[in-house]
Design an enzyme around this catalytic site. Structure first.
Site, PDB file in Angstrom:
ATOM      1  N   GLN A   5      40.572  37.706  31.257  1.00 30.81           N
ATOM      2  CA  GLN A   5      39.507  38.382  30.509  1.00 30.81           C
ATOM      3  C   GLN A   5      39.248  37.738  29.142  1.00 30.81           C
ATOM      4  OE1 GLN A   5      37.387  40.724  31.452  1.00 30.81           O
ATOM      5  NE2 GLN A   5      38.298  41.240  33.415  1.00 30.81           N
ATOM      6  N   THR A  20      43.173  35.378  40.662  1.00 25.22           N
ATOM      7  CA  THR A  20      44.221  35.920  41.539  1.00 25.22           C
ATOM      8  C   THR A  20      45.151  34.806  42.016  1.00 25.22           C
ATOM      9  OG1 THR A  20      42.723  37.660  42.252  1.00 25.22           O
ATOM     10  CG2 THR A  20      44.609  37.225  43.676  1.00 25.22           C
ATOM     11  N   CYS A  45      38.232  46.459  41.409  1.00 24.08           N
ATOM     12  CA  CYS A  45      38.704  46.695  42.776  1.00 24.08           C
ATOM     13  C   CYS A  45      38.481  48.145  43.180  1.00 24.08           C
ATOM     14  CB  CYS A  45      40.183  46.379  42.880  1.00 24.08           C
ATOM     15  SG  CYS A  45      40.652  44.966  41.908  1.00 24.08           S
ATOM     16  N   SER A  68      39.506  32.407  35.205  1.00 24.53           N
ATOM     17  CA  SER A  68      38.558  32.647  36.297  1.00 24.53           C
ATOM     18  C   SER A  68      37.132  32.481  35.774  1.00 24.53           C
ATOM     19  CB  SER A  68      38.773  34.069  36.824  1.00 24.53           C
ATOM     20  OG  SER A  68      37.825  34.352  37.822  1.00 24.53           O
TER      21      SER A  68
HETATM   22  N1  PLP Z   1      43.253  39.233  36.240  1.00 25.43           N
HETATM   23  C1  PLP Z   1      42.416  40.004  35.542  1.00 25.43           C
HETATM   24  C2  PLP Z   1      42.851  40.556  34.229  1.00 25.43           C
HETATM   25  C3  PLP Z   1      41.143  40.300  36.032  1.00 25.43           C
HETATM   26  O1  PLP Z   1      40.315  41.085  35.334  1.00 25.43           O
HETATM   27  C4  PLP Z   1      40.763  39.756  37.285  1.00 25.43           C
HETATM   28  C5  PLP Z   1      39.456  40.095  37.871  1.00 25.43           C
HETATM   29  O2  PLP Z   1      39.032  41.233  37.912  1.00 25.43           O
HETATM   30  C6  PLP Z   1      41.678  38.936  37.966  1.00 25.43           C
HETATM   31  C7  PLP Z   1      42.909  38.698  37.410  1.00 25.43           C
HETATM   32  C8  PLP Z   1      41.323  38.320  39.277  1.00 25.43           C
HETATM   33  O3  PLP Z   1      40.466  37.214  39.114  1.00 25.43           O
HETATM   34  P1  PLP Z   1      39.605  36.665  40.338  1.00 25.43           P
HETATM   35  O4  PLP Z   1      38.529  37.651  40.604  1.00 25.43           O
HETATM   36  O5  PLP Z   1      39.060  35.359  39.848  1.00 25.43           O
HETATM   37  O6  PLP Z   1      40.546  36.475  41.471  1.00 25.43           O
END
Ligand code: PLP
Length: 375
Positions: A179, A72, A327, A199
């Site tokens: 991903q 994020t 989420c 991530s």
């Molecule tokens: N982008 C994508 C495609 C994701 O699947 C996620 C997590 O679900 C994120 C961003 C956010 O990552 P993080 O949980 O490390 O903030």
């Protein structure tokens, strides 16, 4: 009762080898990496070693990797920083992005900083590249942000094709690769991207740790002000243990990436075939059998009066999956991705996502439970 975790796109279990690497540093090292004394120099060295290791695997220079608190933050950095520091006027994205991108883009538009454009997505969930080109032709000073793989349906984007198009029209290109990082190998010398996000918890690393790759051609200012950490690009004492864990998880994943791909794909293929044979009327959201991430399978099940209860019924049988993105899992408020690809919202959809830590027996068990609910 058997417990089966098939929600790996939400997060993955941490690898014991990663825990070991983090644990050793936790026990032995605690100095602030900004301190000039021995304790600080030691932890600084650990951070820089982690950065070099990741950079080498991506074929970039270490100075282009900036550690963040995860995907994020990396997405926010990419978008805010380039919009503000590169005078971006047009932000081009798709309706099926993760909220880390979508909500950021909407906020920038609300503040009057950019005009927001959505690329069309077809029924299979693929971005319409011809429409992207039209948007680029008519909107200069653009930033394109399109995810590599969709976290809900798994569709993959052709990064080279989109990146080359962006170059042609002098637009910047960010891809949310959360991903796919460590699920595929990336050679960033060859791939025409300006920024990508990562991530650690999506590939058996720790939560709250990730990075952004920012091409050295970009001149941007920090998103988070404070100390001079991350070469003045992100203030705040570094998440030392998270960074060590991230680098270890990245190394493990990349060492055996092809073996993992083949194995995890076989689990996904098994589930597709089995469901098609045993559940009448089943279909798959996105391009499950085509250009699709091997870890994600989004199943569109037949209409049932048990739809509201489906996640619960699976949960009481020990099966963890998701009704949409992480989420919203547990509370199916209606996925923006499924709506955008015109999936039949009257039918229940479930996302199963696999990892190298799953077994075929677990997948078979999940299939048999689904069958028992539907028959
Ligand atoms: N982008 C994508 C495609 C994701 O699947 C996620 C997590 O679900 C994120 C961003 C956010 O990552 P993080 O949980 O490390 O903030």
């Amino acid at each position: 009762m058997q417990k089966v975790y098939l929600d790996n796109a939400a997060t993955t279990p941490i690898d014991p080898e990663v825990v070991k690497a983090m644990h050793q540093v936790m026990l032995e090292d605690f100095g602030n990496p900004s301190s000039l004394h021995f304790f600080g120099r030691k932890t600084r060295a650990l951070i820089e070693k982690s950065r070099r290791s990741i950079a080498e695997q991506l074929n970039v220079s270490a100075g282009e990797i900036f550690f963040t608190s995860g995907g994020t933050e990396a997405d926010n950095m990419a978008i805010w920083q380039t919009v503000i520091d590169h005078g971006i006027k047009h932000l081009i994205t798709s309706p099926i992005e993760h909220h880390a991108v979508l909500h950021t883009a909407q906020e920038l538009e609300k503040r009057g900083l950019v005009q927001l454009h959505f690329v069309k997505v077809d029924a299979a969930g693929h971005v319409d590249v011809h429409h992207l080109e039209e948007l680029l032709q008519h909107n200069s000073k653009a930033l394109v942000t399109l995810m590599h793989a969709n976290n809900e349906i798994g569709n993959l984007l052709d990064l080279s094709r989109v990146g080359n198009l962006c170059k042609k029209y002098d637009a910047l290109f960010h891809s949310d690769t959360v991903q796919t990082m460590a699920h595929y190998t990336f050679d960033l010398q060859k791939l025409p991207v300006d920024m990508i996000s990562c991530s650690a918890h999506k590939f058996h690393g720790p939560k709250g740790s990730g990075f952004i790759y920012l091409s050295s051609d970009l001149q941007v200012k920090p998103l988070i002000y404070g100390g001079s950490q991350e070469r003045n690009m992100r203030g705040g004492t570094e998440n030392l243990y998270g960074i060590v864990g991230l680098a270890k998880a990245f190394e493990i994943a990349n060492q055996e990436v092809q073996t993992h791909q083949k194995y995890v794909q076989s689990l996904k293929t098994y589930m597709i075939d089995w469901l098609e044979q045993h559940i009448k009327g089943v279909s798959f959201n996105g391009d499950a059998k085509g250009n699709s991430l091997y870890t994600v399978l989004n199943v569109c099940l037949p209409k049932t009066d048990k739809a509201e209860m489906l996640l619960y019924l699976l949960d009481i049988k020990g099966i963890a999956c998701s009704a949409g993105s992480a989420c919203t899992s547990g509370a199916n408020t209606g996925s923006h991705v499924l709506k955008a690809i015109n999936s039949d919202m009257q039918r229940p959809s479930l996302r199963f996502s696999f990892s190298r830590m799953n077994t075929l027996e677990e997948v078979k068990y999940a299939c048999s439970v689904i069958k028992s609910i539907f028959n």
